[in-house]
Design a protein around this motif. Sequence first.
Motif, PDB file in Angstrom:
ATOM      1  N   ALA A 157       0.055  50.469 -31.759  1.00  0.00           N
ATOM      2  CA  ALA A 157       1.134  49.506 -31.505  1.00  0.00           C
ATOM      3  C   ALA A 157       1.878  49.840 -30.224  1.00  0.00           C
ATOM      4  O   ALA A 157       2.329  50.973 -30.031  1.00  0.00           O
ATOM      5  N   ASP A 158       2.017  48.833 -29.372  1.00  0.00           N
ATOM      6  CA  ASP A 158       2.758  49.054 -28.139  1.00  0.00           C
ATOM      7  C   ASP A 158       4.190  48.509 -28.199  1.00  0.00           C
ATOM      8  O   ASP A 158       4.953  48.682 -27.254  1.00  0.00           O
ATOM      9  N   GLN A 159       4.548  47.858 -29.308  1.00  0.00           N
ATOM     10  CA  GLN A 159       5.893  47.310 -29.446  1.00  0.00           C
ATOM     11  C   GLN A 159       6.417  47.581 -30.855  1.00  0.00           C
ATOM     12  O   GLN A 159       5.681  47.503 -31.827  1.00  0.00           O
ATOM     13  N   SER A 160       7.702  47.865 -30.932  1.00  0.00           N
ATOM     14  CA  SER A 160       8.369  48.004 -32.221  1.00  0.00           C
ATOM     15  C   SER A 160       9.833  47.612 -32.038  1.00  0.00           C
ATOM     16  O   SER A 160      10.415  47.850 -30.972  1.00  0.00           O
ATOM     17  N   GLU A 161      10.408  47.002 -33.078  1.00  0.00           N
ATOM     18  CA  GLU A 161      11.811  46.615 -33.009  1.00  0.00           C
ATOM     19  C   GLU A 161      12.511  46.966 -34.314  1.00  0.00           C
ATOM     20  O   GLU A 161      11.961  46.739 -35.397  1.00  0.00           O
ATOM     21  N   LEU A 162      13.693  47.516 -34.200  1.00  0.00           N
ATOM     22  CA  LEU A 162      14.526  47.824 -35.356  1.00  0.00           C
ATOM     23  C   LEU A 162      15.832  47.038 -35.259  1.00  0.00           C
ATOM     24  O   LEU A 162      16.398  46.897 -34.171  1.00  0.00           O
ATOM     25  N   LEU A 163      16.299  46.547 -36.398  1.00  0.00           N
ATOM     26  CA  LEU A 163      17.643  45.999 -36.526  1.00  0.00           C
ATOM     27  C   LEU A 163      18.418  46.931 -37.449  1.00  0.00           C
ATOM     28  O   LEU A 163      18.000  47.169 -38.588  1.00  0.00           O
ATOM     29  N   LEU A 164      19.523  47.472 -36.987  1.00  0.00           N
ATOM     30  CA  LEU A 164      20.244  48.460 -37.767  1.00  0.00           C
ATOM     31  C   LEU A 164      21.738  48.336 -37.536  1.00  0.00           C
ATOM     32  O   LEU A 164      22.193  47.668 -36.593  1.00  0.00           O
ATOM     33  N   GLU A 165      22.493  48.970 -38.415  1.00  0.00           N
ATOM     34  CA  GLU A 165      23.933  49.033 -38.233  1.00  0.00           C
ATOM     35  C   GLU A 165      24.449  50.383 -38.671  1.00  0.00           C
ATOM     36  O   GLU A 165      23.857  51.058 -39.522  1.00  0.00           O
ATOM     37  N   VAL A 166      25.554  50.788 -38.057  1.00  0.00           N
ATOM     38  CA  VAL A 166      26.304  51.958 -38.503  1.00  0.00           C
ATOM     39  C   VAL A 166      27.717  51.500 -38.830  1.00  0.00           C
ATOM     40  O   VAL A 166      28.254  50.588 -38.190  1.00  0.00           O
ATOM     41  N   ARG A 167      28.319  52.131 -39.843  1.00  0.00           N
ATOM     42  CA  ARG A 167      29.679  51.794 -40.260  1.00  0.00           C
ATOM     43  C   ARG A 167      30.444  53.072 -40.557  1.00  0.00           C
ATOM     44  O   ARG A 167      29.848  54.092 -40.930  1.00  0.00           O
ATOM     45  N   ALA A 168      31.760  52.981 -40.421  1.00  0.00           N
ATOM     46  CA  ALA A 168      32.609  54.123 -40.750  1.00  0.00           C
ATOM     47  C   ALA A 168      34.031  53.643 -40.997  1.00  0.00           C
ATOM     48  O   ALA A 168      34.434  52.571 -40.533  1.00  0.00           O
ATOM     49  N   GLU A 169      34.786  54.469 -41.725  1.00  0.00           N
ATOM     50  CA  GLU A 169      36.165  54.119 -42.041  1.00  0.00           C
ATOM     51  C   GLU A 169      37.074  54.190 -40.825  1.00  0.00           C
ATOM     52  O   GLU A 169      37.979  53.373 -40.664  1.00  0.00           O
ATOM     53  N   THR A 170      36.850  55.174 -39.958  1.00  0.00           N
ATOM     54  CA  THR A 170      37.745  55.388 -38.825  1.00  0.00           C
ATOM     55  C   THR A 170      37.015  55.159 -37.508  1.00  0.00           C
ATOM     56  O   THR A 170      35.776  55.185 -37.444  1.00  0.00           O
ATOM     57  N   ALA A 171      37.804  54.984 -36.456  1.00  0.00           N
ATOM     58  CA  ALA A 171      37.219  54.809 -35.129  1.00  0.00           C
ATOM     59  C   ALA A 171      36.456  56.057 -34.704  1.00  0.00           C
ATOM     60  O   ALA A 171      35.373  55.970 -34.105  1.00  0.00           O
ATOM     61  N   ASN A 172      36.986  57.253 -35.019  1.00  0.00           N
ATOM     62  CA  ASN A 172      36.305  58.490 -34.651  1.00  0.00           C
ATOM     63  C   ASN A 172      35.000  58.651 -35.426  1.00  0.00           C
ATOM     64  O   ASN A 172      33.973  59.076 -34.867  1.00  0.00           O
ATOM     65  N   GLY A 173      35.035  58.333 -36.723  1.00  0.00           N
ATOM     66  CA  GLY A 173      33.808  58.401 -37.513  1.00  0.00           C
ATOM     67  C   GLY A 173      32.766  57.419 -37.023  1.00  0.00           C
ATOM     68  O   GLY A 173      31.562  57.732 -36.973  1.00  0.00           O
TER      69      GLY A 173
END
Length: 430
Positions: free
Chosen positions: A289-305
């Motif tokens: 495979a020469d192509q791959s795509e991920l859809l992801l998210e990160v979340r946290a309670e605080t801006a620093n986290g």
Amino acid sequence: MAYVSAGFLGSNTPEIQIRRDLHRYPETAFQEYRTASRIAETLDALGYAVRVGAQVMRAASVVNPPLADDAQAAVAGARRNGGVGRWMDQMQGGLTAVVAEKRFGPGPVLAFRFDMDALTLQETQAENHLPRNEGFASQDPQRMHGCGHDGHVAIGLTLAQSLANLSGLSGTLRLIFQPAEEGGRGAVPIIDAGVLDDVDFLFVAHLGCFLGSGRLAANASGFLHSTKLRVGFHGTASHAAMAPQLGCNALLAGAAAALNLHAISRVAGEETFVNVGKMTAGTTFNIIADQSELLLEVRAETANGHRYMLDRAEAVIAGAAQIHGVTHQMEIVAQLNGNENHADALAIVDRAARSLPDLEVLESWPIGGGDDASKMIARVHQRGGIGAYFIIGSDITAAHHAQSFDFDEASLATGRQVFEAIAVQVLGKA
């Protein structure tokens, strides 16, 4: 067709009738043509001044609009299923927000926001699923209202009817029907069009969130900071048996990234999350495979986290690309900040809720995620107004965004009554 002329608003259960009609025809981000046009037609018939399209959304602020073919198919489907052409013609390019206003006289500007988009999700066909048994399950095998936004619209429209000719009000009522809440992309184009700039009071609510029927939380707490990312890996294709050494495997880079993203160490003392929701890669059996795509998210309670989670995610992605000898790029699709409700606005919600008999009122309840209405509330605060987000309790059959999600339709009337009580407080003549 307006819900007024269709007779829904004259039925004994108008909220339920409208909700079920909307549930049959779910539409996703910036493709809510049927939903939005019928909302506009209804509000126009009720005597509201209605604005749509470029009047209430800044086109340049729309992030990741639908592809042209998808948009064309959405418009065609909406026309087949009862969309109203005269409004849809003004919404081209995904500008599907609807803003309706009624001026009762001098006084403050009170705004309510209702989101209206559905999810890319296949609705269950289980025998105990009420929408299936009652004949209002999604007609689209790829989409469903799995979060309650169909209920939010039903509350908004029946609220519009109840307030349209209510005596004793003074000021301006503004109803905002927002597209693309899922993914956090719908609020900013509305903000950038200036719709919130003169708002003195803004209130937003959500059904459910694991708060049971007969209850209401005046303060929706626990809004999470989040970033949604689209990541592409670009390698080199080669024959998997004849010359595997000449290939650079983007699929393996994506897989390595997905596994290690979920292994990111969490932050002590706060909730932090990461999720790879979709991965696509490759072409066939024997080609590297020469192509791959991920859809992801990160979340946290605080801006620093949140900053920590985002930095670690970027490092994992870069490392996976390096290990497998591929290149990569990352695109931020949407970002959400936390939310701060104004104390004075919370007091208004609390008083409104306590005016209803048999409704248990809680001080606070965690929303368990985020909502880009937080950006609208922040804008109102910046301009000197006040805003708050509250939760309308409703028993649910499964978690939000699940295939078997449904909610207690009796909670729709409760929600409408609370919004009515807020309007009377804010716009009622002293």
